[in-house]
Design a protein around this motif. Structure first.
Motif, short mmCIF file in Angstrom:
data_model
loop_
_atom_site.label_atom_id
_atom_site.label_comp_id
_atom_site.label_asym_id
_atom_site.label_seq_id
_atom_site.Cartn_x
_atom_site.Cartn_y
_atom_site.Cartn_z
N ILE A 125 0.84 -1.20 0.00
CA ILE A 125 0.00 0.00 0.00
C ILE A 125 0.87 1.25 0.00
N GLN A 126 2.03 1.17 0.62
CA GLN A 126 2.96 2.31 0.62
C GLN A 126 3.29 2.74 -0.80
N ALA A 127 3.58 1.78 -1.66
CA ALA A 127 3.93 2.10 -3.05
C ALA A 127 2.77 2.78 -3.75
N GLN A 128 1.56 2.33 -3.51
CA GLN A 128 0.39 2.95 -4.13
C GLN A 128 0.22 4.40 -3.69
N VAL A 129 0.39 4.65 -2.40
CA VAL A 129 0.23 6.01 -1.88
C VAL A 129 1.33 6.92 -2.40
N ILE A 130 2.56 6.42 -2.46
CA ILE A 130 3.67 7.21 -3.00
C ILE A 130 3.41 7.58 -4.46
N ASN A 131 2.96 6.62 -5.25
CA ASN A 131 2.65 6.90 -6.66
C ASN A 131 1.51 7.90 -6.78
N LEU A 132 0.52 7.81 -5.89
CA LEU A 132 -0.59 8.76 -5.90
C LEU A 132 -0.09 10.17 -5.60
N LEU A 133 0.78 10.30 -4.59
CA LEU A 133 1.31 11.62 -4.24
C LEU A 133 2.11 12.22 -5.39
N GLN A 134 2.88 11.39 -6.08
CA GLN A 134 3.66 11.90 -7.21
C GLN A 134 2.76 12.31 -8.38
N THR A 135 1.71 11.53 -8.62
CA THR A 135 0.76 11.89 -9.69
C THR A 135 0.06 13.20 -9.38
N LEU A 136 -0.38 13.37 -8.14
CA LEU A 136 -1.04 14.60 -7.73
C LEU A 136 -0.10 15.80 -7.83
N GLN A 137 1.17 15.58 -7.49
CA GLN A 137 2.14 16.67 -7.58
C GLN A 137 2.30 17.14 -9.03
N THR A 138 2.35 16.19 -9.95
CA THR A 138 2.49 16.54 -11.37
C THR A 138 1.25 17.25 -11.90
N GLU A 139 0.07 16.74 -11.53
CA GLU A 139 -1.18 17.29 -12.06
C GLU A 139 -1.52 18.65 -11.44
N LEU A 140 -1.23 18.84 -10.16
CA LEU A 140 -1.67 20.04 -9.44
C LEU A 140 -0.54 21.02 -9.15
N GLY A 141 0.69 20.66 -9.48
CA GLY A 141 1.82 21.55 -9.23
C GLY A 141 2.11 21.74 -7.75
N LEU A 142 2.01 20.67 -6.97
CA LEU A 142 2.18 20.76 -5.52
C LEU A 142 3.65 20.78 -5.13
N THR A 143 3.92 21.33 -3.96
CA THR A 143 5.24 21.33 -3.35
C THR A 143 5.14 20.53 -2.06
N TYR A 144 6.10 19.61 -1.83
CA TYR A 144 6.04 18.72 -0.67
C TYR A 144 7.24 18.91 0.25
N LEU A 145 6.97 18.80 1.55
CA LEU A 145 8.00 18.48 2.53
C LEU A 145 7.65 17.08 3.01
N PHE A 146 8.48 16.10 2.66
CA PHE A 146 8.17 14.69 2.93
C PHE A 146 9.05 14.23 4.09
N ILE A 147 8.43 14.04 5.26
CA ILE A 147 9.13 13.62 6.47
C ILE A 147 9.08 12.10 6.54
N ALA A 148 10.22 11.46 6.74
CA ALA A 148 10.27 10.01 6.79
C ALA A 148 11.54 9.54 7.47
N HIS A 149 11.57 8.25 7.80
CA HIS A 149 12.80 7.64 8.28
C HIS A 149 13.25 6.50 7.37
N ASP A 150 12.45 6.21 6.35
CA ASP A 150 12.78 5.17 5.38
C ASP A 150 13.51 5.82 4.21
#
Length: 327
Positions: free
Chosen positions: A191-216
């Motif tokens: 499910i992680q891979a699906q959510v990551i791909n969704l976030l990237q698709t939304l960023q491309t379509e909507l021109g979003l800027t992310y601060l992605f906090i993670a430990h992985d």
């Protein structure tokens, strides 16, 4: 290069430590975030990595002014967020949203999906009636959910579906900037891979800027354009993704990357792991000099002396705070 969307200058978040049952006397400070400086360009994804407790989530909350900084400034475009209060700050928050780590805790179990996703539309008075309902249907479709989920409650969904609901709610107010506070940590790997791909698709379509906090670090390598490595409230290294993973300069970054599994068994067998000894020092009593010197395998006498190493650029786009690099 265009002006940065987010600019953070000497950001500090210190929490008072008090003692006593009746007369609560302040005995010190927990330095959760201790002097951060970085920028995020429009359309960019900045990954913020580090061990648990190093101040990553506090940094995200301080940028959005959910946690007021002790010192420093945060700019959204040309607007100083740290100087805003009340209605002006609420208006700016329409353009900044957050995706929290736990989809089970971040959704009100008494509210339907339609009410949850439509709440930002009501708060910011963006839509009402049929227009609001159509917008909610559109948001659900954007994150891969069916319109008939409108009247369902959070307990009827899996963890991945709940996180999609959280993402739809974050998108409702048409933000420019989204902070993902370990948004996939509580999900299964598939499910992680699906959510990551969704976030990237939304960023491309909507021109979003992310601060992605993670430990992985393997996930961050996939999604981030630049990566900031944080330790004990400070950023110790900041570079673009390729430079950081191919040429890590700070010993802490090197140790983190040595723990990332390599899918090639031959390379994995030859690789040398860097095992750090000891525990992370208390942010209430951080060590003098370099904050990492108590665990660093390459510690020198200069590392224990004040002032600590200066965070500076060693090559275009690659900054690090380490005495070894200065040699």
């Amino acid at each position: 290069m265009s002006p940065p969307l987010i600019r953070v200058e000497n950001l500090k978040v210190h929490f008072p430590v008090k003692q006593g049952l009746i007369w609560q006397r302040q005995v010190g400070w927990v330095k959760a975030v201790d002097g951060l400086n970085f920028t995020i360009q429009p359309g960019e994804t900045l990954g913020l990595v580090g061990e648990s407790g190093c101040g990553k989530s506090t940094t995200g909350r301080a940028i959005l002014q959910m946690q007021r900084p002790t010192a420093g400034k945060v700019y959204f475009e040309d607007t100083e967020l740290t100087a805003l209060q009340g209605e002006p700050l609420r208006q700016q928050r329409q353009r900044m949203q957050m995706i929290f780590q736990d989809p089970y805790a971040s959704l009100n179990p008494r509210m339907t999906v339609g009410s949850l996703v439509g709440e930002p539309l009501a708060v910011h008075q963006l839509a009402q009636g049929k227009e609001k309902r159509d917008r909610i249907y559109q948001l659900l479709a954007m994150v891969g959910l069916q319109p008939q989920y409108y009247h369902r409650y959070p307990h009827e969904f899996s963890g991945g579906q709940r996180q999609r609901i959280v993402i739809a709610r974050a998108l409702a107010a048409n933000p420019d900037f989204i902070i993902g506070d370990e948004p996939i940590a509580a999900l299964d790997v598939s499910i992680q891979a699906q959510v990551i791909n969704l976030l990237q698709t939304l960023q491309t379509e909507l021109g979003l800027t992310y601060l992605f906090i993670a430990h992985d670090l393997s996930v961050v390598r996939h999604i981030a354009d630049r990566v900031a490595v944080m330790y004990l409230g400070k950023i110790v290294e900041l570079a673009d993704r390729v430079s950081l993973y191919e040429n890590p300069l700070h010993p802490y970054t090197q140790s983190l990357l040595s723990a990332v599994p390599i899918p090639d068994p031959t390379l994995e067998a030859k690789r040398q792991r860097i095992i750090l000894t000891g525990d992370v020092p208390s942010p209430m009593h951080p060590p003098k000099g370099c904050c990492f010197h108590t665990r660093c395998p390459f510690v020198m006498p200069a590392c224990r002396q004040e002032p600590g190493p200066v965070f500076k650029a060693v090559s275009p786009g690659h900054s690090v705070a380490c005495h070894l690099v200065e040699q």
